[in-house]
Enzyme design. Structure first.
Site, PDB file in Angstrom:
ATOM      1  N   TYR A 185      -2.141  -0.898  10.990  1.00 37.15           N
ATOM      2  CA  TYR A 185      -2.427  -1.500   9.673  1.00 37.15           C
ATOM      3  C   TYR A 185      -1.285  -1.155   8.710  1.00 37.15           C
ATOM      4  O   TYR A 185      -0.716  -2.007   8.047  1.00 37.15           O
ATOM      5  CB  TYR A 185      -3.764  -0.978   9.131  1.00 37.15           C
ATOM      6  CG  TYR A 185      -3.866  -1.050   7.629  1.00 37.15           C
ATOM      7  CD1 TYR A 185      -3.573   0.063   6.840  1.00 37.15           C
ATOM      8  CD2 TYR A 185      -4.231  -2.228   6.993  1.00 37.15           C
ATOM      9  CE1 TYR A 185      -3.631  -0.013   5.460  1.00 37.15           C
ATOM     10  CE2 TYR A 185      -4.295  -2.304   5.612  1.00 37.15           C
ATOM     11  CZ  TYR A 185      -3.984  -1.187   4.853  1.00 37.15           C
ATOM     12  OH  TYR A 185      -4.040  -1.266   3.481  1.00 37.15           O
ATOM     13  N   LYS A 195       1.808  -3.540   6.660  1.00 35.80           N
ATOM     14  CA  LYS A 195       2.218  -3.520   5.251  1.00 35.80           C
ATOM     15  C   LYS A 195       3.725  -3.253   5.163  1.00 35.80           C
ATOM     16  O   LYS A 195       4.461  -3.901   4.432  1.00 35.80           O
ATOM     17  CB  LYS A 195       1.450  -2.437   4.485  1.00 35.80           C
ATOM     18  CG  LYS A 195      -0.038  -2.670   4.363  1.00 35.80           C
ATOM     19  CD  LYS A 195      -0.362  -3.934   3.578  1.00 35.80           C
ATOM     20  CE  LYS A 195      -1.842  -4.076   3.318  1.00 35.80           C
ATOM     21  NZ  LYS A 195      -2.178  -5.360   2.628  1.00 35.80           N
ATOM     22  N   SER A 240       0.828  -1.210   0.000  1.00 36.94           N
ATOM     23  CA  SER A 240       0.000   0.000   0.000  1.00 36.94           C
ATOM     24  C   SER A 240       0.860   1.256   0.000  1.00 36.94           C
ATOM     25  O   SER A 240       1.958   1.265   0.558  1.00 36.94           O
ATOM     26  CB  SER A 240      -0.890  -0.001   1.251  1.00 36.94           C
ATOM     27  OG  SER A 240      -1.408   1.283   1.494  1.00 36.94           O
TER      28      SER A 240
HETATM   29  C1  WQD Z   1      -9.525   9.009   1.675  1.00 35.00           C
HETATM   30  C2  WQD Z   1      -9.767  10.501   1.930  1.00 35.00           C
HETATM   31  C3  WQD Z   1      -9.975  11.072   4.262  1.00 35.00           C
HETATM   32  C4  WQD Z   1     -13.716   8.848   4.848  1.00 35.00           C
HETATM   33  C5  WQD Z   1      -6.627   3.879   3.494  1.00 35.00           C
HETATM   34  C6  WQD Z   1      -5.408   3.005   3.638  1.00 35.00           C
HETATM   35  C7  WQD Z   1      -5.000   2.471   2.292  1.00 35.00           C
HETATM   36  C8  WQD Z   1      -6.124   1.726   1.657  1.00 35.00           C
HETATM   37  C9  WQD Z   1      -7.375   2.631   1.581  1.00 35.00           C
HETATM   38  C10 WQD Z   1      -7.285  -0.133   2.762  1.00 35.00           C
HETATM   39  C11 WQD Z   1      -8.973  11.056   3.115  1.00 35.00           C
HETATM   40  C12 WQD Z   1     -11.280  11.327   3.522  1.00 35.00           C
HETATM   41  C13 WQD Z   1     -12.548   9.387   4.329  1.00 35.00           C
HETATM   42  C14 WQD Z   1     -14.808   9.688   5.189  1.00 35.00           C
HETATM   43  C15 WQD Z   1     -13.523  11.593   4.497  1.00 35.00           C
HETATM   44  N1  WQD Z   1      -6.248   0.495   2.328  1.00 35.00           N
HETATM   45  N2  WQD Z   1     -12.468  10.746   4.155  1.00 35.00           N
HETATM   46  N3  WQD Z   1     -14.663  11.048   5.011  1.00 35.00           N
HETATM   47  O1  WQD Z   1      -7.086   6.732   4.434  1.00 35.00           O
HETATM   48  O2  WQD Z   1      -6.397   7.397   2.048  1.00 35.00           O
HETATM   49  O3  WQD Z   1      -6.297   4.995   2.707  1.00 35.00           O
HETATM   50  O4  WQD Z   1      -7.672   3.133   2.884  1.00 35.00           O
HETATM   51  O5  WQD Z   1      -8.196  -0.569   2.111  1.00 35.00           O
HETATM   52  O6  WQD Z   1      -3.896   1.598   2.478  1.00 35.00           O
HETATM   53  O7  WQD Z   1      -4.334   3.783   4.126  1.00 35.00           O
HETATM   54  O8  WQD Z   1      -8.513   6.106   2.425  1.00 35.00           O
HETATM   55  O9  WQD Z   1     -10.898   6.372   1.846  1.00 35.00           O
HETATM   56  O10 WQD Z   1     -10.241   6.322   4.306  1.00 35.00           O
HETATM   57  O11 WQD Z   1      -9.694   8.311   2.936  1.00 35.00           O
HETATM   58  O12 WQD Z   1     -13.414  12.832   4.328  1.00 35.00           O
HETATM   59  O13 WQD Z   1     -15.882   9.227   5.654  1.00 35.00           O
HETATM   60  O14 WQD Z   1     -11.130  10.692   2.272  1.00 35.00           O
HETATM   61  O15 WQD Z   1      -9.706  12.116   5.195  1.00 35.00           O
HETATM   62  O16 WQD Z   1      -8.604  12.399   2.784  1.00 35.00           O
HETATM   63  P1  WQD Z   1      -7.033   6.420   2.974  1.00 35.00           P
HETATM   64  P2  WQD Z   1      -9.907   6.729   2.908  1.00 35.00           P
END
Ligand code: WQD
Length: 351
Positions: free
Chosen positions: A162, A166, A137
């Site tokens: 998590y 990785k 990741s």
């Molecule tokens: C994306 C953006 C949040 C939820 C993680 C892991 C990665 C992969 C995907 C697992 C950010 C914003 C999010 C919400 C929001 N692995 N957000 N409201 O954190 O980039 O990546 O998940 O499957 O390895 O690190 O993904 O989708 O959680 O967040 O505003 O309800 O959306 O702040 O900017 P992330 P995400």
């Protein structure tokens, strides 16, 4: 060294193959002509996925798919799979993957994600199989010093258990390949996988309240949630909200097929970023999803989420030049396919 083999003569074990990325990869593998063995304990997936895969690929390809319900940590069960099937390659997806949950349950995350990897590697070695693709990741880059991220960008401290799993599994595989040069290891660093198969038969089906943005947005669109909660709008980005490199899960699946072809007959460790090279903000995603579902999606601005980075997106030159792979779908495509899946399966795989 992975023995050079034809596709028709290659059997691929896919751990976690009933999951979101795993199931889309299984479809691509079967469509490409591989024989596929899925091991999944269904702790975070539905067995219905396998029927849906059969529907997508058709009878001939389905004959090349077998499924074992088992925990990769269960050595006896894993050995039985390797005894039954002549496994040539392994794609390792199985693992816990919720960032927030990992902060609350570090023991479970390290025990499961590291433990199942070590068990898998030991059983592979016992059976003379030393060729593995690992589902890594972009989280291993931490908070980037510079963008876009290349495979040479510094691996920085992870911001949650998590992410550390990785990070650590990459290190385990690197050390294994250093100790025994026969090993053939590819580390695929995914950016943010979203979307769904265009058939609408398989897609992302998180349990409970979605941790990730797009499945949450999709549930707002289908009426299961009231509004999108935007975690912060005071970041140093074009509109103040977090920027990520969203990649269609079907493009990601194709990246695994490209990696299998690339690694055929090779040895050593190779890293590839799998992204699109384009960063999209939270508000960009909400706008694109609103266009895809034909309704304005409500959102509220909340405080920042702990552990979030401002922005990350990939430089995918290496995957394009070395594997001939590059993402084909854009954000509009991803939202269209995600909406198609969600609107036809409002409760995921549950009836
Ligand atoms: C994306 C953006 C949040 C939820 C993680 C892991 C990665 C992969 C995907 C697992 C950010 C914003 C999010 C919400 C929001 N692995 N957000 N409201 O954190 O980039 O990546 O998940 O499957 O390895 O690190 O993904 O989708 O959680 O967040 O505003 O309800 O959306 O702040 O900017 P992330 P995400």
């Amino acid at each position: 060294m992975s023995e050079k083999k034809t596709i028709a003569d290659t059997t691929v074990l896919v751990t976690g193959g009933a999951g979101f990325i795993g199931s889309h990869t299984v479809v691509k593998l079967l469509e490409s002509g591989y024989t596929v063995v899925v091991v999944d304990d269904l702790s975070n997936a539905s067995e219905k996925v396998l029927d849906r895969i059969d529907q997508i690929v058709g009878d001939e390809a389905s004959e090349r798919l077998s499924f074992y319900r088992a925990d990769v940590n269960d050595r006896a069960a894993l050995e039985a799979v390797f005894d039954d099937c002549q496994i040539d390659r392994v794609i390792h997806f199985a693992g816990f993957k919720a960032v927030g949950e990992s902060v609350q349950k570090p023991i479970e995350y390290y025990a499961n994600n590291l433990g199942n990897t070590l068990t898998l590697l030991d059983v592979m070695r016992e059976h003379g199989c030393k060729s593995i693709i690992f589902s890594s990741s972009a989280t291993v880059y931490g908070d980037p010093d510079a963008l876009p991220l290349t495979e040479q960008s510094t691996k920085k401290n992870a911001t949650n258990p998590y992410g550390w799993t990785k990070w650590m599994i990459e290190q385990i595989l690197t050390d294994v390949a250093k100790a025994d040069p026969e090993w053939d290891v590819v580390l695929l660093r995914y950016f943010n996988p979203i979307g769904a198969h265009p058939s609408g038969l398989i897609g992302e089906d998180p349990k409970g309240i979605p941790n990730n943005l797009v499945p949450y947005v999709a549930q707002v669109a289908v009426g299961k949630r009231d509004a999108v909660h935007v975690f912060g709008n005071d970041y140093d980005t074009h509109d103040g909200t977090g920027v990520r490199d969203y990649i269609h899960v079907v493009d990601l699946a194709a990246g695994h097929v490209a990696a299998l072809a690339w690694m055929n007959g090779r040895s050593g460790v190779e890293i590839f970023n799998l992204g699109t090279g384009t960063g999209s903000s939270v508000l960009d995603v909400i706008k694109a999803f609103s266009a895809a579902c034909g309704k304005e999606l409500p959102y509220v601005i909340e405080p920042r989420r702990a552990g979030d980075v401002t922005a990350n997106y990939a430089d995918c030159t290496k995957a394009r030049e070395e594997m001939g792979w590059e993402a084909q779908y854009d954000l509009a495509d991803m939202c269209r396919d995600s909406w198609n899946w969600q609107s036809h399966n409002p409760n995921g795989y549950e009836d």
